[in-house]
Design a protein around this motif. Structure first.
Motif, PDB file in Angstrom:
ATOM      1  N   ASN A 104       0.773  -1.191  -0.060  1.00 46.32           N
ATOM      2  CA  ASN A 104       0.035   0.146   0.105  1.00 46.32           C
ATOM      3  C   ASN A 104       0.899   1.095   0.039  1.00 46.32           C
ATOM      4  O   ASN A 104       0.354   2.267  -0.265  1.00 46.32           O
ATOM      5  N   LEU A 105       2.060   1.018   0.432  1.00 37.12           N
ATOM      6  CA  LEU A 105       2.917   2.192   0.410  1.00 37.12           C
ATOM      7  C   LEU A 105       3.404   2.637  -1.091  1.00 37.12           C
ATOM      8  O   LEU A 105       3.491   4.045  -1.248  1.00 37.12           O
ATOM      9  N   LEU A 106       3.292   1.939  -1.893  1.00 40.16           N
ATOM     10  CA  LEU A 106       3.374   2.174  -3.424  1.00 40.16           C
ATOM     11  C   LEU A 106       2.205   2.941  -3.820  1.00 40.16           C
ATOM     12  O   LEU A 106       2.643   4.050  -4.836  1.00 40.16           O
ATOM     13  N   THR A 107       1.102   2.973  -3.306  1.00 43.41           N
ATOM     14  CA  THR A 107       0.009   4.001  -3.874  1.00 43.41           C
ATOM     15  C   THR A 107       0.222   5.381  -3.434  1.00 43.41           C
ATOM     16  O   THR A 107      -0.255   6.050  -4.198  1.00 43.41           O
ATOM     17  N   LEU A 109       2.652   6.971  -4.506  1.00 40.71           N
ATOM     18  CA  LEU A 109       3.189   7.470  -5.860  1.00 40.71           C
ATOM     19  C   LEU A 109       2.321   7.698  -6.722  1.00 40.71           C
ATOM     20  O   LEU A 109       2.632   8.449  -7.848  1.00 40.71           O
ATOM     21  N   VAL A 110       1.022   7.583  -6.763  1.00 49.06           N
ATOM     22  CA  VAL A 110      -0.149   7.726  -7.634  1.00 49.06           C
ATOM     23  C   VAL A 110      -0.927   8.690  -7.311  1.00 49.06           C
ATOM     24  O   VAL A 110      -1.281   8.722  -6.187  1.00 49.06           O
ATOM     25  N   PRO A 111      -1.516   9.468  -8.291  1.00 49.69           N
ATOM     26  CA  PRO A 111      -2.624  10.465  -7.818  1.00 49.69           C
ATOM     27  C   PRO A 111      -3.932   9.475  -7.593  1.00 49.69           C
ATOM     28  O   PRO A 111      -4.204   8.521  -7.848  1.00 49.69           O
ATOM     29  N   GLU A 112      -4.775  10.307  -6.707  1.00 49.52           N
ATOM     30  CA  GLU A 112      -6.110   9.521  -6.301  1.00 49.52           C
ATOM     31  C   GLU A 112      -7.002   9.335  -7.602  1.00 49.52           C
ATOM     32  O   GLU A 112      -7.645   8.090  -7.435  1.00 49.52           O
TER      33      GLU A 112
END
Length: 893
Positions: A104-107, A109-112
């Motif tokens: 989940n930490l990787l999320t 890096l991306v916009p909502e």
């Protein structure tokens, strides 16, 4: 659980091992990802269609909480507490169950805007890691590095458990990590290497403590088996102490989330479970065994345990059981473990114990992936015999026997298509192995043939699994998102205070605050505080202690005051209690309202409020009268009951048992069945209703026969506004009965609000309002002026993690109704500070930090000593490996 004996590697062998190709591990990672990815593409999952993987609790819970974590990660918010769920809740304990996956930490890096796509990729990665880690387990345990790793790792990653429950994405990390935990145990017992076990176990518990609990239980079972396989009696005590110490160290690594989660669970409904008094079995044993075959849809919500992991695993049990190369004690241990797991899936007592002394709601047999793990391990042992040993015709016959046993057990139990296809697949596997045995195939062609049949089988299972789990609409999730976002921005521009709460007039998910991103009341979570559910239920809001939920639906000025709701957004239509709500903004059919009787998060009340007791089974209007009276000191009731003027029953009759209580009887053969209750007041009044009907789903509100609104009453009942009525107008409540209704109970209350009492009480409570001067996720400070001694009530759920200071002096927090925070105050001006720290967080953080330090120190110590702390178990040489002149004591005698 069975493990092949093999020698410890010397330095030269170890160096050569480091240079081994990683191709088979990469294939084990990517093949299951590709298979499941194709299955999702066939289901039109975005961006390849207009569907998404969010279904059931993934739709209601997991994604809203992941979105909340994503927001915190990007904004730098505290992971200890959140105001975007349940009026405020312990986010760390919630995250420990729903969102602690390291992926989940990787999320962040991306916009909502692409978060749902990122979550889909995350699902594929977890399935890929399940295959990779199982391949690592096989490679490290059996010391092989060939294409067989891919065959069995893909079967684990695409077993029916994962295909049926992949929508339950929060469990998959720990399911994927199980092979690493067991491999760590093998290294610990066999080779004296402890680090993999400690780290894998800690990561497993950190990712999801609930499924991690199954891993811990299984680790004990696996360790006992390993002791049987490897250890002599004199070695047992040392390895057992090492295993216990490493298990504690692994648990300590995750203590930073485990301890807060433990204390959080003590506040939930699940602690009230009662141990079964009788032993019962759920299913016929043949029905369970028939669920081992392929080509049928897995259980995705309720049904049989997901046990299937490929027909090849069943066929290979023949050589495993028949071969004389495998010791009897290994076979006995393996069969006992499989039998124990199977019985656990069918016995209520064992099922209760496995699930943490709790019977789960939906998703039964949540530990059944352990069965697939064991079965595939045994099957791999049998596959080794096929590859390495000179088979006998009896081995082939054993495989054929297993194929026909599969057919006989499942015939007339599973659907015919699944039975026949499984039999054909089993025979194909047996024929391919026979041809290899007769040397018609070399090893490469043999693996290719097995792979083709397995690919066909697994793809059919993936297709059935993705169809069974299903999808939801991508474009409409969440509904009216653009308009709601615009209204939230407009509200924020108009409100210059540090904190306020907002809610929706109707719910879309049961976690709308977390989904849309506003400070709200609604929460549906396994970590929901039972006392808060009772508080909400007593006030007439939809709530369920056993259902782990409370959420916003309908309202009265009292519920809004004591929950601090300042703004309301209607995604469609308008409010009926328009004297309590003032329209402030509109956007594409959505309307934002401001509460005319708004109170801040804290305000002064009478001391008597501390004596309020929740009555969740009582009349919610009378509960609100009591709460309002104790808080304000006003004796005149705020709500008064309105008697029924007349009733209109169609296709049914009813007997009145007291005010608002009826027993209805449906007429046999009636086409339309409905119950209507009509009310009329003597003056202009705001009316509120509350209704439950056995079998009823919706209640319709009418004024003089004209439709006004309707409310869902199919699950949790709640108070709903009916509008403002003149003295000559008729208010009607109508509910339709289902076609199969025969009889049932009706509870229907209608109360009118006294505006004068409301105005007087509101003026008194708002005079002692708290003005916030500081606000964060875990701390708030405000000033207030108290006219007299009393309580400062805060619409914050009570937990022991809250501490209070009044004018810098530590003050005890007084729970109101065992649910909400209040602080005793004296007359005069005060500064109140509330600080939150989850119970167990400090101790847990110290334990986790200490465990990391210990691991580092042990590593340094081993490097300094140039030898491991634990010595590997020396392999007992085979008789043919002994020197000719060597004599044992037995031969000498």
């Amino acid at each position: 659980m069975t493990i092949l004996h093999s020698k410890t590697l010397n330095h030269a062998e170890y160096a050569a091992r480091k240079k081994e190709p990683k191709l088979y591990l990469l294939l084990s990672f990517f093949i299951p990802m590709i298979f499941l990815g194709i299955g999702l593409v066939l289901q039109d999952v975005h961006p390849f269609g207009d569907r998404q993987i969010l279904v059931t609790d993934f739709w209601h819970q997991y994604y809203p909480f992941l979105r909340l974590l994503h927001e915190k990660l990007q904004s730098g918010g505290s992971l200890l507490y959140t105001w975007d769920s349940g009026l405020g809740t312990n986010f760390l304990s919630m995250m420990a169950y729903y969102a602690a996956s390291p992926l989940n930490l990787l999320t962040a890096l991306v916009p909502e805007s692409v978060l749902r796509e990122a979550v889909t990729v995350e699902l594929l990665l977890k399935v890929g890691f399940a295959g990779l880690f199982f391949a690592l387990f096989l490679k490290g345990t059996f010391r092989r590095n060939d294409f067989s790793l891919c065959l069995f790792s893909v079967m684990y990653a695409l077993c029916s458990y994962i295909l049926g429950y992949y929508w339950n994405i929060i469990w998959l990390d720990t399911v994927a990590l199980l092979p690493l935990v067991v491999l760590g145990l093998v290294y610990l017992v066999r080779d004296g290497k402890y680090r993999l076990y400690v780290i894998a176990l800690g990561l497993s518990l950190f990712s999801n403590y609930y499924i991690g609990m199954f891993t811990c239980i299984f680790a004990v079972i696996a360790y006992l088996c390993l002791c049987v396989f490897y250890l002599r009696p004199r070695q047992l005590s040392g390895r057992t102490l090492a295993m216990a110490g490493c298990s504690l160290l692994g648990g300590a690594l995750a203590a930073v989330v485990l301890l807060p989660a433990y204390y959080g669970l003590q506040l939930t409904y699940s602690v009230n479970n009662v141990f079964p008094t009788m032993v019962q079995f759920y299913e016929n044993w043949q029905t369970l065994l028939a669920n081992l075959i392929s080509y049928h849809a897995p259980t995705s919500k309720d049904g049989l345990p997901n046990l299937a992991c490929g027909v090849l695993s069943l066929v290979l049990m023949g050589p495993f059981l028949r071969s004389g190369k495998i010791r009897i004690r290994e076979k006995i241990a393996a069969i006992l473990v499989l039998a124990f797991l199977m019985v656990s899936c069918n016995c209520n007592v064992l099922n209760f114990i496995w699930h943490g002394f709790h019977f789960p709601n939906m998703l039964p047999y949540r530990f059944s992936f352990l069965f697939s793990f064991v079965l595939l391990t045994l099957a791999y042992r049998g596959f080794q015999l096929v590859l390495e040993e000179k088979l006998k015709i009896w081995d082939v016959l054993a495989m054929l026997v297993m194929a026909f046993l599969v057919f006989l057990v499942s015939y007339h139990i599973q659907e015919n298509r699944a039975v026949y296809w499984s039999l054909i697949t089993a025979l194909l596997y047996a024929v391919i192995i026979l041809l290899y045995f007769r040397q018609f195939f070399n090893k490469q062609l043999f693996c290719a043939a097995i792979s083709i049949v397995l690919a066909f089988e697994l793809f059919q299972n993936v297709k059935l699994g993705t169809e069974e789990v299903s999808t939801s609409d991508y474009a409409s999730y969440p509904t009216a998102e653009a308009s709601v976002d615009a209204l939230l921005e407009e509200i924020d521009a108009q409100d210059d205070t540090l904190f306020y709460r907002t809610e929706m007039s109707t719910w879309y998910t049961l976690n709308d605050p977390a989904l849309y991103g506003y400070h709200g009341l609604s929460q549906f979570s396994s970590m929901a505080n039972e006392s808060i559910s009772k508080w909400m239920l007593a006030l007439g809001l939809p709530a369920s202690e056993a259902g782990n939920r409370y959420y916003y639906g309908g309202s009265t000025p009292v519920t809004n005051m004591f929950t601090g709701i300042r703004y309301l957004i209607c995604r469609s239509g308008s409010v009926l209690d328009n004297r309590e709500w003032q329209s402030i903004a509109r956007d594409a059919g959505c309307t934002a309202y401001k509460n005319a009787f708004d109170l801040p998060i804290g305000f002064q009340t009478e001391n008597d409020l501390a004596s309020y007791e929740c009555q969740p089974d009582g009349n919610p209007f009378e509960n609100q009268n009591t709460l309002f009276r104790l808080a304000t000191g006003i004796e005149q009731p705020l709500f008064t009951a309105v008697e029924v003027r007349d009733v209109n029953y169609s296709g049914a009759s009813a007997l009145k048992n007291g005010y608002g209580n009826y027993t209805y009887q449906a007429e046999t053969g009636a086409v339309n069945r409905s119950l209507q209750y009509n009310y009329q007041t003597q003056r202009i009044s705001d009316l509120y209703g509350y209704m439950t009907v056995t079998g009823g789903t919706n209640v319709t509100i009418t004024r003089d026969g004209a439709f006004l609104s309707s409310y869902s009453i199919s699950k949790q009942p709640y108070i709903f506004p009916m509008g403002t009525y003149e003295g000559n107008e008729t208010a009607g409540l109508t509910v339709a009965l289902p076609e199969d209704a025969t009889s049932g109970i009706v509870t229907v209350y209608v109360y009118q609000l006294d505006q004068d009492v409301l105005t007087e009480g509101y003026a008194k409570l708002s005079a002692g309002a708290v003005t916030l001067t500081e606000f964060s996720d875990t701390r708030l400070t405000g000033t207030m002026t108290a006219q007299e001694d009393g309580l400062c009530y805060f619409s914050i759920p009570y937990e022991s993690g809250w501490t209070a200071k009044v004018d810098g002096v530590r003050t005890d927090v007084t729970p109101v109704g065992d649910a909400m925070v209040a602080v005793p105050i004296s007359a005069g001006e005060h500064t109140i500070t509330l600080t939150y720290k989850p119970e167990g967080f400090v101790v847990g953080a110290l334990c986790s930090g200490g465990a990391i330090v210990i691991l580092i120190l042990l590593y340094v110590l081993e490097r300094k000593r140039k030898r491991p702390l634990l010595q590997p178990i020396p392999e007992k040489p085979k008789p043919e490996e002994l020197p000719a002149e060597t004599e044992t004591e037995e031969t000498a005698s």
